[in-house]
Design a protein around this motif. Structure first.
Motif, short mmCIF file in Angstrom:
data_model
loop_
_atom_site.label_atom_id
_atom_site.label_comp_id
_atom_site.label_asym_id
_atom_site.label_seq_id
_atom_site.Cartn_x
_atom_site.Cartn_y
_atom_site.Cartn_z
N SER A 1 0.84 -1.19 0.00
CA SER A 1 0.00 0.00 0.00
C SER A 1 0.87 1.24 0.00
O SER A 1 2.04 1.21 0.42
CB SER A 1 -0.96 0.01 1.19
N ILE A 2 0.30 2.33 -0.48
CA ILE A 2 1.02 3.58 -0.69
C ILE A 2 0.36 4.70 0.12
O ILE A 2 -0.87 4.80 0.18
CB ILE A 2 1.01 3.96 -2.18
N VAL A 3 1.17 5.54 0.73
CA VAL A 3 0.70 6.78 1.35
C VAL A 3 1.49 7.92 0.70
O VAL A 3 2.72 7.95 0.77
CB VAL A 3 0.91 6.79 2.88
N LEU A 4 0.78 8.84 0.06
CA LEU A 4 1.41 9.97 -0.61
C LEU A 4 0.91 11.28 0.00
O LEU A 4 -0.29 11.43 0.27
CB LEU A 4 1.07 9.97 -2.10
N PHE A 5 1.82 12.20 0.18
CA PHE A 5 1.47 13.58 0.49
C PHE A 5 1.78 14.38 -0.76
O PHE A 5 2.94 14.47 -1.18
CB PHE A 5 2.26 14.08 1.70
N VAL A 6 0.74 14.92 -1.38
CA VAL A 6 0.88 15.49 -2.72
C VAL A 6 0.17 16.83 -2.81
O VAL A 6 -0.71 17.17 -2.00
CB VAL A 6 0.29 14.54 -3.78
N SER A 7 0.54 17.57 -3.83
CA SER A 7 -0.23 18.74 -4.24
C SER A 7 -0.27 18.74 -5.76
O SER A 7 0.50 18.05 -6.43
CB SER A 7 0.39 20.04 -3.71
N SER A 8 -1.19 19.52 -6.30
CA SER A 8 -1.36 19.59 -7.75
C SER A 8 -1.77 21.00 -8.13
O SER A 8 -2.40 21.72 -7.35
CB SER A 8 -2.42 18.59 -8.21
N THR A 9 -1.43 21.39 -9.34
CA THR A 9 -1.92 22.66 -9.87
C THR A 9 -3.32 22.51 -10.45
O THR A 9 -3.92 23.51 -10.86
CB THR A 9 -0.97 23.19 -10.96
N ALA A 10 -3.84 21.27 -10.49
CA ALA A 10 -5.18 21.00 -11.01
C ALA A 10 -6.14 20.68 -9.87
O ALA A 10 -5.73 20.44 -8.73
CB ALA A 10 -5.12 19.83 -11.99
N ILE B 1 -2.99 11.13 0.22
CA ILE B 1 -3.67 10.15 -0.64
C ILE B 1 -3.18 8.76 -0.24
O ILE B 1 -1.97 8.53 -0.16
CB ILE B 1 -3.34 10.38 -2.14
N GLN B 2 -4.12 7.86 0.02
CA GLN B 2 -3.76 6.48 0.37
C GLN B 2 -4.45 5.52 -0.58
O GLN B 2 -5.64 5.68 -0.87
CB GLN B 2 -4.18 6.15 1.80
N PHE B 3 -3.72 4.51 -1.05
CA PHE B 3 -4.35 3.46 -1.86
C PHE B 3 -3.50 2.20 -1.81
O PHE B 3 -2.29 2.24 -1.53
CB PHE B 3 -4.57 3.90 -3.31
N ALA B 4 -4.16 1.10 -2.06
CA ALA B 4 -3.49 -0.20 -2.07
C ALA B 4 -3.09 -0.57 -3.49
O ALA B 4 -3.80 -0.25 -4.46
CB ALA B 4 -4.41 -1.28 -1.50
N LEU B 5 -1.97 -1.24 -3.63
CA LEU B 5 -1.62 -1.87 -4.89
C LEU B 5 -2.29 -3.25 -4.93
O LEU B 5 -2.92 -3.69 -3.97
CB LEU B 5 -0.10 -2.00 -5.02
N LYS B 6 -2.16 -3.92 -6.05
CA LYS B 6 -2.73 -5.26 -6.15
C LYS B 6 -1.88 -6.25 -5.35
O LYS B 6 -0.67 -6.06 -5.18
CB LYS B 6 -2.82 -5.68 -7.62
N HIS B 7 -2.53 -7.30 -4.85
CA HIS B 7 -1.80 -8.35 -4.14
C HIS B 7 -0.71 -8.92 -5.03
O HIS B 7 -0.82 -8.91 -6.27
CB HIS B 7 -2.75 -9.49 -3.76
N CYS B 8 0.32 -9.45 -4.40
CA CYS B 8 1.39 -10.08 -5.16
C CYS B 8 2.02 -11.21 -4.35
O CYS B 8 1.91 -11.26 -3.11
CB CYS B 8 2.46 -9.06 -5.56
#
Length: 666
Positions: free
Chosen positions: A426-435, A480-487
């Motif tokens: 799983s991924i935890v990102l701290f992000v910003s965007s111009t959109a 932003i948090q999301f899981a990747l696919k199992h592996c």
């Protein structure tokens, strides 16, 4: 497990076609029954799809879509297959997939089987893809006589796994599935099976059916539509025994492993290396293949016949652990080994944090900094086609370096010893965007000493599908948090583990509609990171599963007809075009598509697709052509369908439909 001799064929079999079974509202389903010649009472196994597979019986009882059908009948089962209402040779019409009426028909057909004088009263279900999803739907309704199901490649949350993974539309729906199903669903029933009702049944279909692609667009922002058709989150509704079989190269390995984790009924799961195939077939790439027919048989023998065959004394989880192999578009045989586990993920697989660090590193502790990148909609050239879509078996992910060049990379030093991943990163990102909206995609890769990068797993999330469904505030930091696919993957000593982050995966996710520069923040205040399910050596290693070899040799890829699968980059317009074409007009239809994505104007995305299909008829020459055009701009998605039916070269039927919806934050 038992040997082939122990489970050898016991019965001569016979196929009965053209059986009509009336439903509650008078619609008649076209039914085929494959059963032992010998009289007596047998358990029933039910399968149904809309894929027009119940026409003429092939020689030697070789079923053209489900190879286990005659196999089970020879071992004492009655197999009941039928066409979904309004499709194939069933009467009625079809407005969209998995309708409420269709689900009631599934319930009623289970109980119809149980009431026949040839049935013991025990009923199971089997099927792949569509035929797998419908098992979840029927099992949730709990017909009294449904005792066991065998789910081969079935999603559990159709919105997030089938139509809009991560929140973005799946292009394949409009490149292939929508035009193919439109051509099928406006084709006539089989003239021999329908008899003198043929013309009336077809006319009812032409007058009342609707292309499925319309509902795909219409419900793009309506999760409730797909939730009513999905298993999740109602796992406890399923009370029958469940056998899950899937492949890492297919769409639904994560879905089936999550189903295994959440179900409370008796269950087992097998995850092999294959794509969207039955693993016993000769073209089930990538291998190693197994003869899964015996797995279905043992499951049904235990739960439908009550045989104490030890199937539930074995470890409940069997996974193929992949390892390094140079990535290629087609992979006849994967590298790796089978593994048995007592649960999934195994207890010895512990989530281990790796923080995004300085100089593109994966670090043990947070390190302050940030990386900014330009959103490039055409990232995803090397990702292949999840499930291998319409290009199978030419759809595997290739060397990831071409996409790595347009991604932000974080990686470990060369590993001092091998590492095994078993579970769901799983991924935890701290992000910003111009959109106001952005898609964040992450790929986990195995990088060899020569730099070749192999995809292990991936995932992504549309920012508006994050915990709070709202627009991004330009340049404001958001988590932003999301899981990747199992592996299940073993990384060799000396290789590096790489995380690649971008904002597109265009072959599998429709591009977002706003140009952007996106920033990943890291450090103590913004600890962007990945959680890796690293498996440690446990005190007890279970014996590997002992699957039987498949009945036929694997097909040589060099003897197979090649699809069109081409990616073009127009350097002047900076536009990427994906062209695909495959099939046969008389055998499932010929499907072609052109998918265009612009790096300069990401809102302007277009798919033009066609399916040409010639259903068989004893005396008429019938041709059904479905043309679909799917377009996005800054404000909307639209889907236009034109159906043209020709009879002996003359236009017999023609109609057009258009559906247009706001694209919202996507």
């Amino acid at each position: 497990m038992a040997s082939k001799m122990d489970l050898a064929a016991q019965f001569a079999i016979r196929v009965f076609t053209g059986i009509r079974v009336a439903m509650r509202d008078g619609a008649e389903l076209n039914v085929r029954i494959t059963r032992p010649v010998a009289s007596g009472r047998y358990p029933a196994v039910l399968e149904y799809t809309p894929y027009r597979g119940l026409g003429a019986v092939l020689p030697d009882h070789r079923d053209e879509t489900t190879p286990v059908i005659p196999f089970l009948a020879e071992r004492g089962y009655v197999i009941v297959q039928y066409d979904v209402r309004g499709t194939g040779s069933s009467s009625g019409f079809c407005m969209d997939m998995y309708s409420e009426q269709e689900r009631r028909d599934g319930y009623d057909m289970v109980e119809w089987c149980a009431a026949q004088d040839w049935c013991t009263g025990s009923v199971g279900m089997i099927g792949l893809s569509y035929g797998a999803v419908v098992q979840w739907q029927v099992a949730k309704l709990n017909p009294p006589h449904l005792k066991a199901i065998a789910v081969r490649s079935g999603g559990i949350d159709l919105a997030s796994e089938f139509t809009s993974p991560g929140g973005c539309l799946r292009p394949w729906l409009f490149e292939s599935y929508a035009p193919v199903m439109s051509a099928y669903n406006f084709s006539p029933p089989d003239a021999i099976l329908a008899g003198d009702r043929w013309a009336g049944m077809w006319q009812e279909r032409l007058n009342n059916s609707a292309p499925w692609g319309l509902s795909f667009i219409r419900n793009v922002n309506d999760p409730a539509y797909w939730r009513s058709r999905s298993l999740a989150p109602d796992y406890d509704d399923v009370q029958c025994a469940v056998l899950l079989i899937e492949g890492w190269a297919d769409w639904y390995a994560t879905a089936e492993l999550n189903a295994y984790r959440h179900l409370s009924c008796p269950r087992k799961v097998i995850i092999g290396p294959w794509g969207h195939y039955y693993p016993e077939t000769a073209d089930a790439f990538p291998g190693p293949r197994i003869d899964a027919r015996y797995e279905y048989l043992r499951w049904f023998d235990h739960y439908l016949k009550g045989l104490d065959n030890g199937v539930m004394n074995e470890p409940p989880v069997a996974v193929f652990v992949r390892s390094w192999k140079t990535p290629t578009l087609i992979c006849p045989e994967e590298a790796g080994a089978w593994r048995s586990e007592a649960k999934w993920p195994p207890d010895r697989a512990l989530d281990t944090v790796a923080y995004f660090g300085n100089s593109g590193s994966l670090a043990d502790t947070p390190q302050d900094g940030f990386e900014t990148y330009e959103y490039r909609p055409a990232v995803g050239l090397t990702s292949g086609r999840l499930g291998m879509g319409s290009t199978k078996p030419w759809g595997m992910a290739t060397d990831q370096r071409l996409d790595d060049a347009y991604s932000v990379l974080y990686e470990m030093d060369p590993l001092p010893e091998e590492m095994e991943l078993l579970g769901q990163p799983s991924i935890v990102l701290f992000v910003s965007s111009t959109a106001e909206v952005a898609y964040f995609a992450a790929r986990l890769c195995d990088v060899a000493p020569d730099g070749t990068s192999r995809l292990i797993t991936e995932g992504g999330l549309l920012s508006s599908r994050n915990r709070r469904a709202e627009a991004l505030v330009p340049n404001k930091v958001t988590e932003i948090q999301f899981a990747l696919k199992h592996c299940a993957y073993r990384i060799e000593r000396g290789h590096r583990l790489r995380v690649a982050v971008a904002s597109a995966s265009f072959q599998n996710a429709w591009p977002t509609g706003q140009a952007a520069n996106n920033t990943i923040y890291r450090g103590r205040r913004h600890p962007s990171r990945i959680l890796l399910p690293i498996a440690h050596k446990g005190p007890e290693i279970l014996n590997a599963p002992n699957f039987l070899a498949p009945p036929d040799a694997q097909v040589d890829p060099q003897t197979m007809s090649n699809p069109t699968y081409a990616l073009h980059h127009d350097l002047v317009s900076d536009r990427i075009t994906c062209e695909m074409a495959a099939g046969d007009v008389a055998n499932g239809g010929y499907n072609s598509s052109t998918y265009r994505v612009s790096n300069r104007t990401p809102e302007d995305t277009t798919i033009q697709a066609k399916c040409l299909y010639r259903p068989t008829h004893p005396s008429l020459s019938i041709e059904v052509e479905a043309n679909c055009r799917t377009v996005s701009d800054a404000r909307t998605y639209s889907h236009q369908v034109q159906i043209t039916v020709k009879n002996d070269g003359k236009i017999f039927f023609e109609n057009e439909w258009t559906e247009c919806v706001p694209r919202g934050l996507s």
